[in-house]
Design a protein around this motif. Sequence first.
Motif, PDB file in Angstrom:
ATOM      1  N   THR A 131       0.673  -1.143  -0.154  1.00 29.94           N
ATOM      2  CA  THR A 131       0.077  -0.211  -0.272  1.00 29.94           C
ATOM      3  C   THR A 131       1.073   1.258   0.040  1.00 29.94           C
ATOM      4  OG1 THR A 131      -2.122  -1.080   1.594  1.00 29.94           O
ATOM      5  CG2 THR A 131      -1.952   1.366   0.943  1.00 29.94           C
ATOM      6  N   SER A 132       0.438   2.363  -0.971  1.00 30.18           N
ATOM      7  CA  SER A 132       0.858   3.526  -0.627  1.00 30.18           C
ATOM      8  C   SER A 132       0.271   4.386  -0.157  1.00 30.18           C
ATOM      9  CB  SER A 132       1.674   3.811  -2.520  1.00 30.18           C
ATOM     10  OG  SER A 132       2.384   2.723  -3.061  1.00 30.18           O
ATOM     11  N   ILE A 133       1.164   5.633   0.096  1.00 32.12           N
ATOM     12  CA  ILE A 133       0.351   6.406   1.286  1.00 32.12           C
ATOM     13  C   ILE A 133       1.896   7.574   0.494  1.00 32.12           C
ATOM     14  CG2 ILE A 133       0.158   7.495   3.559  1.00 32.12           C
ATOM     15  CD1 ILE A 133      -0.259   4.613   4.170  1.00 32.12           C
ATOM     16  N   ILE A 134       0.812   8.943   0.536  1.00 26.02           N
ATOM     17  CA  ILE A 134       1.357  10.089  -0.106  1.00 26.02           C
ATOM     18  C   ILE A 134       0.674  11.211   1.058  1.00 26.02           C
ATOM     19  CG2 ILE A 134       1.198  11.607  -1.312  1.00 26.02           C
ATOM     20  CD1 ILE A 134       0.150   9.881  -3.203  1.00 26.02           C
ATOM     21  N   LEU A 135       1.860  12.132   1.512  1.00 22.96           N
ATOM     22  CA  LEU A 135       1.975  13.127   2.464  1.00 22.96           C
ATOM     23  C   LEU A 135       1.275  14.448   1.614  1.00 22.96           C
ATOM     24  CD1 LEU A 135       1.968  13.978   5.741  1.00 22.96           C
ATOM     25  CD2 LEU A 135       3.877  14.479   5.031  1.00 22.96           C
ATOM     26  N   HIS A 136       0.383  14.975   1.856  1.00 25.70           N
ATOM     27  CA  HIS A 136      -0.071  16.512   1.882  1.00 25.70           C
ATOM     28  C   HIS A 136      -0.431  16.453   3.378  1.00 25.70           C
ATOM     29  CE1 HIS A 136      -1.280  15.169  -2.300  1.00 25.70           C
ATOM     30  NE2 HIS A 136      -1.944  14.651  -2.058  1.00 25.70           N
ATOM     31  N   ALA A 137       0.492  18.275   2.916  1.00 19.83           N
ATOM     32  CA  ALA A 137       0.912  19.155   4.242  1.00 19.83           C
ATOM     33  C   ALA A 137      -0.422  19.626   4.317  1.00 19.83           C
ATOM     34  CB  ALA A 137       1.750  19.633   4.415  1.00 19.83           C
ATOM     35  N   SER A 138      -0.433  20.759   5.538  1.00 19.48           N
ATOM     36  CA  SER A 138      -1.539  22.097   5.888  1.00 19.48           C
ATOM     37  C   SER A 138      -1.523  22.442   4.693  1.00 19.48           C
ATOM     38  CB  SER A 138      -2.084  22.409   6.904  1.00 19.48           C
ATOM     39  OG  SER A 138      -2.997  23.107   7.386  1.00 19.48           O
ATOM     40  N   ASN A 139      -2.442  22.902   4.640  1.00 23.53           N
ATOM     41  CA  ASN A 139      -1.721  24.600   4.154  1.00 23.53           C
ATOM     42  C   ASN A 139      -1.792  25.828   4.725  1.00 23.53           C
ATOM     43  OD1 ASN A 139      -2.159  23.900   1.812  1.00 23.53           O
ATOM     44  ND2 ASN A 139      -4.565  24.043   1.285  1.00 23.53           N
ATOM     45  N   ASP A 140      -1.411  25.797   5.921  1.00 22.91           N
ATOM     46  CA  ASP A 140      -1.837  27.303   7.322  1.00 22.91           C
ATOM     47  C   ASP A 140      -0.549  26.601   7.990  1.00 22.91           C
ATOM     48  OD1 ASP A 140      -2.107  24.937   9.096  1.00 22.91           O
ATOM     49  OD2 ASP A 140      -3.382  25.705   9.897  1.00 22.91           O
ATOM     50  N   GLU A 141       0.368  26.531   6.859  1.00 11.53           N
ATOM     51  CA  GLU A 141       1.975  26.013   6.809  1.00 11.53           C
ATOM     52  C   GLU A 141       2.647  27.457   7.831  1.00 11.53           C
ATOM     53  OE1 GLU A 141       4.403  23.206   6.961  1.00 11.53           O
ATOM     54  OE2 GLU A 141       3.174  22.221   5.108  1.00 11.53           O
TER      55      GLU A 141
END
Length: 175
Positions: free
Chosen positions: A165-175
């Motif tokens: 299983t592949s997982i991609i992290l999408h960081a928050s836009n409010d950094e």
Amino acid sequence: MKRVRCPKCDHYIIFDETQYTEGQSLVFQCDECGKQFGIRIGISKLKATQKEDTPEAQAEDSGCGTIVVIENVFHYKQVIPLQMGNNVIGRYQKGNPINTPFETVDPSVDLNHCTINVSRDKRGQLRYTLSDNNSNTGTFIGSDEIKGRDRRVIGDGTLFTIGATSIILHASNDE
């Protein structure tokens, strides 16, 4: 068309799910071993807790980011929100106390496979740290395995693999 796997011999049976209504129970007999087993057509218990993968849903994300889980066997995609602190990732099973479960039929994903810790650095920016939870098949970033007590800082767009299983992290836009 959907596939179900015989619980005895792992042979696949293909059927047209559009012929049946939600909540209907189906009984199959495996052509290979003769085992009879049943399934129920319905809605996932996890769907209500997971976000839809739409630009509007991602725009609403003002929290700590999301992970996109892509099960390689069926290309089944799930978007799961992250929270501050430890996000313990693994296979969903009723009674499993982890806080970031996903649905999968991948037997190589443990119930408690890995953890993404979300915290803030000295400048107040979100920091994502990935670690393996002593899983049977390991956690990989590219071809590098995260071993033992290792921790890896990951960022937006990082692709990591647990089992098949592949997982991609999408960081928050409010950094």
